[in-house]
Design an enzyme around this catalytic site. Structure first.
Site, PDB file in Angstrom:
ATOM      1  N   VAL A  14      15.836   0.359  17.004  1.00  0.00           N
ATOM      2  CA  VAL A  14      15.380   1.636  16.437  1.00  0.00           C
ATOM      3  C   VAL A  14      14.332   1.368  15.351  1.00  0.00           C
ATOM      4  O   VAL A  14      13.307   2.048  15.283  1.00  0.00           O
ATOM      5  CB  VAL A  14      16.573   2.454  15.887  1.00  0.00           C
ATOM      6  N   ARG A 100      27.295  11.241   7.808  1.00  0.00           N
ATOM      7  CA  ARG A 100      26.984  12.480   8.543  1.00  0.00           C
ATOM      8  C   ARG A 100      27.892  13.660   8.211  1.00  0.00           C
ATOM      9  O   ARG A 100      27.443  14.794   8.137  1.00  0.00           O
ATOM     10  CB  ARG A 100      27.031  12.224  10.043  1.00  0.00           C
ATOM     11  N   CYS A 129      22.677  10.172  18.749  1.00  0.00           N
ATOM     12  CA  CYS A 129      21.653  10.451  19.760  1.00  0.00           C
ATOM     13  C   CYS A 129      22.120  11.497  20.775  1.00  0.00           C
ATOM     14  O   CYS A 129      21.400  12.464  21.067  1.00  0.00           O
ATOM     15  CB  CYS A 129      21.246   9.176  20.476  1.00  0.00           C
ATOM     16  N   SER A 159      20.885   0.869  25.744  1.00  0.00           N
ATOM     17  CA  SER A 159      20.055   0.714  24.534  1.00  0.00           C
ATOM     18  C   SER A 159      20.711   1.421  23.339  1.00  0.00           C
ATOM     19  O   SER A 159      20.417   1.110  22.192  1.00  0.00           O
ATOM     20  CB  SER A 159      18.654   1.292  24.756  1.00  0.00           C
ATOM     21  N   ARG A 229      29.609   4.725  28.970  1.00  0.00           N
ATOM     22  CA  ARG A 229      28.440   3.851  29.010  1.00  0.00           C
ATOM     23  C   ARG A 229      28.090   3.594  30.474  1.00  0.00           C
ATOM     24  O   ARG A 229      28.963   3.259  31.281  1.00  0.00           O
ATOM     25  CB  ARG A 229      28.726   2.516  28.315  1.00  0.00           C
ATOM     26  N   HIS A 236      19.807   8.858  27.635  1.00  0.00           N
ATOM     27  CA  HIS A 236      21.193   9.353  27.740  1.00  0.00           C
ATOM     28  C   HIS A 236      21.193  10.655  28.543  1.00  0.00           C
ATOM     29  O   HIS A 236      20.265  11.460  28.431  1.00  0.00           O
ATOM     30  CB  HIS A 236      21.742   9.662  26.359  1.00  0.00           C
TER      31      HIS A 236
HETATM   32  C1  2RA Z   1      25.555   4.751  21.443  1.00  0.00           C
HETATM   33  N1  2RA Z   1      25.307   6.924  20.441  1.00  0.00           N
HETATM   34  O1  2RA Z   1      24.948   5.229  22.409  1.00  0.00           O
HETATM   35  C2  2RA Z   1      25.720   5.564  20.187  1.00  0.00           C
HETATM   36  C3  2RA Z   1      24.951   4.957  19.034  1.00  0.00           C
HETATM   37  N2  2RA Z   1      23.566   4.852  19.294  1.00  0.00           N
HETATM   38  O2  2RA Z   1      26.059   3.618  21.421  1.00  0.00           O
END
Ligand code: 2RA
Length: 329
Positions: A14, A100, A129, A159, A229, A236
């Site tokens: 990032v 946050r 994100c 990522s 994931r 995403h």
């Molecule tokens: C992830 N949203 O995708 C989390 C942190 N970037 O692992």
């Protein structure tokens, strides 16, 4: 007005994109200071044609004329160093989840809740994100119809775990050791992002639930989430099943999205047109498609949301918050 800028975590995925996007958007940088861990000390990074030397972050790093510090160095670094920067009078825009949910910390998506930046107390948080890309279409729906419930299912690229996630994807199925994951991620899907909590959810799922309520300023929305994931490098995807409070015509939903800031509608199933990571990678828009009524409930709506998690999901949103900061202060 020119800004003296510090980047904490300058050599990370990032961090490097922050510099790229600051250049792309011609952000008015006066002096630039790059900070990272000891292992990156002395590294040279080019910015606007000039070489900058990476310094090792320490408690004296902010004893110089820095106005704004952009953090993307993980939660532990933010927990320790953001308060130090704040005490020295800097304003911190932090990418980690550390601050946050603090009531005194604005959690900002410029297209959604820009004015929340006005009551900052030195630390401003960049949302997660997958939350950022989700609240961009949810905001106009909340305003036009009211939202009573959301079911999030996410498909998050490697990522999101940084450079280590990208490396793990390349290791294939038989590698005995992975940097970021408990199992092989290639040819696989892992329903586990960040740590598991006692309630059976992961921290990533609770981020989506809690951050969405905060950004939309509506704690009464009922939300659940499952985050996974997937073996994709960048981008995403989020499936959002939404129960609106009021009736709607599906044509009006398309009209609403088409006129909303930050959104590109890609929705023509007959021609195989729908958002996909390969279309979102490298872009700052949030792509919406598969827009259709959920006939199983009253006022139900399904949408599919895709965004570049490193750009709009992190670096670009952070720079947009910095632009907002200059505009308002
Ligand atoms: C992830 N949203 O995708 C989390 C942190 N970037 O692992």
């Amino acid at each position: 007005k020119k800004v003296n800028l510090g980047i904490v975590g300058a050599t990370g995925l990032v961090g490097r994109n922050l510099l790229k996007i600051l250049e792309e958007r011609n952000f008015p940088v006066d002096n630039l200071y790059l900070f990272a861990s000891s292992k990156s000390k002395g590294e040279k990074i080019m910015f606007k044609g000039e070489d900058y030397i990476v310094e090792e972050l320490n408690e004296d790093s902010f004893n110089r004329p820095i106005d704004l510090a952009l953090f993307s160095a993980g939660g532990a670094i933010s927990k320790t160093y953001a308060p130090i920067a704040k005490e020295k009078g800097l304003v911190v825009i932090d990418n980690s989840s550390t601050w946050r949910m603090e009531p005194w910390v604005p959690l900002i998506v410029p297209e959604v809740n820009p004015k929340d930046i006005l009551n900052h107390e030195g630390i401003i948080s960049n949302p997660n994100c997958s939350t950022i890309q989700s609240v961009i279409p949810l905001k106009p729906l909340e305003e036009a119809y009211g939202i009573s419930r959301i079911i999030f299912s996410t498909y998050q690229s490697v990522s999101g775990s940084g450079l280590g996630g990208l490396e793990d994807l390349e290791k294939g199925k038989d590698c005995p050791y992975f940097k970021k994951y408990p199992h092989p991620i290639s040819y696989n899907i892992i329903p586990h992002i960040d740590d598991f909590l006692d309630n059976g959810y992961t921290k990533e799922e609770m981020k989506m639930i809690n951050e969405t309520k905060k950004i939309l300023n509506n704690p009464s929305i009922k939300i659940t989430a499952t985050t996974a994931r997937v073996p994709v490098k960048y981008g995403h995807c989020v499936s959002a099943n939404i129960e609106l409070k009021n009736t709607f015509n599906i044509e009006d939903i398309f009209t609403l999205f088409n006129k909303s800031e930050g959104i590109d509608v890609l929705d023509d199933p007959k021609n195989n047109v729908y958002p996909m990571p390969i279309l979102a990678e490298g872009k700052d828009k949030v792509y919406i498609g598969r827009i259709r009524r959920d006939f199983s409930v009253e006022n139900g709506l399904n949408i599919w949301i895709v965004g570049d998690n490193i750009r709009k999901g992190a670096a670009t949103n952070t720079v947009q918050i910095a632009e907002l900061f200059i505009k308002y202060f």
